[in-house]
Design an enzyme around this catalytic site. Structure first.
Site, mmCIF file in Angstrom:
data_model
loop_
_atom_site.group_PDB
_atom_site.id
_atom_site.type_symbol
_atom_site.label_atom_id
_atom_site.label_comp_id
_atom_site.label_asym_id
_atom_site.label_seq_id
_atom_site.Cartn_x
_atom_site.Cartn_y
_atom_site.Cartn_z
ATOM 1 N N ASP A 3 0.754 -1.289 -0.059
ATOM 2 C CA ASP A 3 -0.055 0.165 0.211
ATOM 3 C C ASP A 3 1.026 1.139 0.142
ATOM 4 O OD1 ASP A 3 0.851 -0.232 2.586
ATOM 5 O OD2 ASP A 3 -0.682 0.351 3.840
ATOM 6 N N ASP B 200 6.823 1.112 1.904
ATOM 7 C CA ASP B 200 6.580 -0.051 0.963
ATOM 8 C C ASP B 200 7.305 0.281 -0.407
ATOM 9 O OD1 ASP B 200 3.475 -1.009 1.782
ATOM 10 O OD2 ASP B 200 3.832 1.021 2.617
ATOM 11 N N ASN C 56 -2.159 3.067 3.326
ATOM 12 C CA ASN C 56 -1.593 4.363 3.637
ATOM 13 C C ASN C 56 -2.268 5.392 2.998
ATOM 14 O OD1 ASN C 56 0.452 3.529 5.306
ATOM 15 N ND2 ASN C 56 1.800 2.822 3.616
ATOM 16 N N THR D 37 2.864 -5.990 2.838
ATOM 17 C CA THR D 37 3.205 -4.925 3.595
ATOM 18 C C THR D 37 2.126 -3.845 3.918
ATOM 19 O OG1 THR D 37 4.013 -3.867 1.623
ATOM 20 C CG2 THR D 37 5.722 -5.250 2.855
ATOM 21 N N ASN E 138 -1.121 -2.073 10.144
ATOM 22 C CA ASN E 138 -1.660 -3.116 8.935
ATOM 23 C C ASN E 138 -2.607 -4.079 9.423
ATOM 24 O OD1 ASN E 138 0.020 -1.846 7.055
ATOM 25 N ND2 ASN E 138 1.670 -3.330 7.341
ATOM 26 N N GLN F 54 7.512 11.342 10.999
ATOM 27 C CA GLN F 54 7.704 10.408 12.068
ATOM 28 C C GLN F 54 7.943 11.208 13.205
ATOM 29 O OE1 GLN F 54 7.298 7.335 12.532
ATOM 30 N NE2 GLN F 54 6.925 6.488 10.297
ATOM 31 N N HIS G 192 9.753 -0.050 8.353
ATOM 32 C CA HIS G 192 9.235 -1.113 8.665
ATOM 33 C C HIS G 192 9.004 -2.369 7.496
ATOM 34 C CE1 HIS G 192 7.001 1.140 12.018
ATOM 35 N NE2 HIS G 192 6.783 1.786 11.020
ATOM 36 N N ASP G 193 8.512 -1.694 6.214
ATOM 37 C CA ASP G 193 8.161 -2.821 5.367
ATOM 38 C C ASP G 193 9.547 -3.398 4.598
ATOM 39 O OD1 ASP G 193 5.520 -2.382 5.692
ATOM 40 O OD2 ASP G 193 5.416 -0.850 4.085
HETATM 41 C C1 BDR Z 1 2.948 -0.325 8.518
HETATM 42 O O1 BDR Z 1 2.094 0.973 8.456
HETATM 43 C C2 BDR Z 1 2.144 1.649 7.091
HETATM 44 O O2 BDR Z 1 1.939 3.025 7.502
HETATM 45 C C3 BDR Z 1 3.574 1.379 6.793
HETATM 46 O O3 BDR Z 1 3.758 1.311 5.413
HETATM 47 C C4 BDR Z 1 3.810 -0.027 7.461
HETATM 48 O O4 BDR Z 1 3.408 -1.177 6.358
HETATM 49 C C5 BDR Z 1 3.765 0.132 9.843
HETATM 50 O O5 BDR Z 1 2.860 0.254 10.739
HETATM 51 CA CA CA Z 2 2.752 -0.484 4.212
#
Ligand code: BDR
Ligand code: CA
Length: 311
Positions: free
Chosen positions: A11, A16, A40, A125, A167, A228, A240-241
Site C-alpha cells: 500500500d 512500501d 496508507n 506490507t 496493517n 515520523q 518497517h516494510d
Molecule cells: C505499517 O503501516 C504503514 O503505514 C507502513 O507502510 C507499514 O506497512 C507500519 O505500521
Molecule cells: Ca505498508
C-alpha cells in the site's frame, strides 16, 4: 542460489516503496507481480504510487489494483499523517505512462498461485485484505502458498492504539483469516522494525551512492522522517516494510521464534492486537514465526546493496 518467487502485496507508502525497490532488482528475489491495497492512502493513490515507483526505477513487473476497503468493516483507515496527501509525498515523479493491469489484484493472486508449483511466497506490507479475500474466494490456493511474510503486528506496543499496529487494525478480519490459514507465516512486527530507524546518518550514507534509487530513497526518507518526528518523535522513521524483503534476501538478518499468534477481532480497546504467546504458558500450537530481534547493521548493508543494484 535459487531466487525466491514472490508476489508483493503493498500500500505504498514510503516504506512500501523501499520494499518495492529492494525486491525489484534483487538477485535473490523473483518479483512476479505487485498487488496493491488501500492502506496508507486510498486505493487510487496507492496504485498510482506503485506505478510511479516501478516506472521511475524501471521495474518491469505487472501492477494489479486490489481491494479499496477492508473485508468486513466499513471504515477504511488511511495514514496520511505519515505518508501525506498523495500517500508518497516528497519525490516528484515524471509523467506517469504506465498503467495498472485490468485483472483485479485478488484474481491475480488466485490465478498465479493456482498455476504455480507451490513455490510462491506472498509478502504483505499493507492490510492483508487482498490475500484474505483470495483465500476466501478460492481456498484451493491455500496449500499452494509457500510462506506468508508480513510486515504487521507487534508483540509489544502498537502504533495506532497501544495494542494495535496499522496493517493489522486496518483490516483485522483479513489478518485473522491469514493467521488461521495454516500456512507458514512469518511476522515482522514493530518489535523489530522499530529498531531500524532511518536516522540522518543512514540517509547520508545512501545519498553517497548517487544513482536513481538512492535519490528516490533520500527524497522519500526526508518526508517520512519529518512526519515520523512530528507524530512519534523519532529522529529517523522506522523502515518497517523492507524488513520483509531483507529477510528473504538474507534470513539471518532477523531472529525468529515460533509461537502462537492470535488476532484480536473481538475487543474494543485491544481490537487488532496480535496476541503472541511468547512464553507459551497456555501451551498453544505455534502458527507463526515472529521476528524477535534484528541485526541492524546487516539490515542497512542489505538496503545499501539493494540501492546499488540500480547502477
Ligand atoms: C505499517 O503501516 C504503514 O503505514 C507502513 O507502510 C507499514 O506497512 C507500519 O505500521
Ligand atoms: Ca505498508
Amino acid at each position: 542460489m535459487e531466487k525466491r518467487k514472490i508476489i508483493l502485496d503493498c500500500d505504498p507508502g514510503h516504506d512500501d516503496a523501499i520494499a518495492i525497490m529492494l525486491a525489484g532488482k534483487s538477485p535473490y528475489v523473483d518479483l512476479l507481480g505487485i498487488t496493491v491495497v488501500a492502506g496508507n492512502q486510498t486505493i487510487e493513490k496507492t496504485v498510482r504510487n506503485a506505478l510511479n515507483v516501478c516506472q521511475h526505477l524501471n521495474i518491469d513487473v505487472p501492477v494489479h489494483g486490489g481491494c479499496g476497503q477492508p473485508m468486513i468493516r466499513h471504515r477504511q483507515m488511511i495514514a496520511d499523517d505519515i505518508h501525506g496527501k498523495t500517500g508518497l509525498d516528497g519525490p516528484i515523479f515524471e509523467e506517469l505512462t504506465r498503467r495498472a493491469e485490468d485483472k483485479h489484484g485478488v484474481n491475480y493472486i488466485i490465478d498465479t498461485l493456482m498455476e504455480s508449483d507451490g513455490d510462491i511466497t506472498v509478502v504483505t506490507t499493507g492490510p492483508m485484505t487482498n490475500l484474505a479475500m483470495a483465500m476466501r474466494m478460492e481456498p484451493r490456493i491455500i496449500p499452494k502458498i509457500q510462506e506468508i511474510v508480513l510486515m504487521g503486528g507487534s508483540m509489544g506496543l502498537g502504533n495506532v492504539t497501544p495494542a494495535a499496529e496499522f496493517n493489522i487494525i486496518a483490516d483485522a478480519d483479513a489478518a485473522f483469516v491469514c493467521f488461521t490459514s495454516g500456512r507458514p507465516i512469518t511476522m515482522m512486527g514493530l518489535d523489530v522494525t522499530r529498531k531500524v530507524l532511518c536516522v540522518p546518518q543512514v540517509v547520508e550514507r545512501m545519498d553517497k551512492i548517487k544513482n536513481k534509487a538512492s535519490q528516490l530513497f533520500v527524497d522519500l526518507m526526508r518526508h517520512f522522517n519529518k512526519s515520523q518526528k512530528e507524530v512519534f518523535g523519532w529522529e529517523g522513521g522506522p523502515l518497517h516494510d523492507p524488513v520483509t524483503i531483507a529477510y528473504l534476501i538474507d534470513p539471518s538478518v532477523v531472529t525468529l521464534k515460533a509461537m502462537n499468534t492470535e488476532i484480536d477481532i473481538r475487543s474494543t480497546s485491544s481490537y487488532g492486537r496480535t496476541n503472541c504467546e511468547f512464553f507459551n504458558y497456555n501451551k498453544k500450537e505455534a502458527n507463526s514465526n515472529v521476528a524477535v530481534d534484528i541485526d541492524v547493521e546487516k539490515f542497512w548493508d542489505i538496503i545499501e546493496q539493494g540501492i546499488r543494484n540500480y547502477q
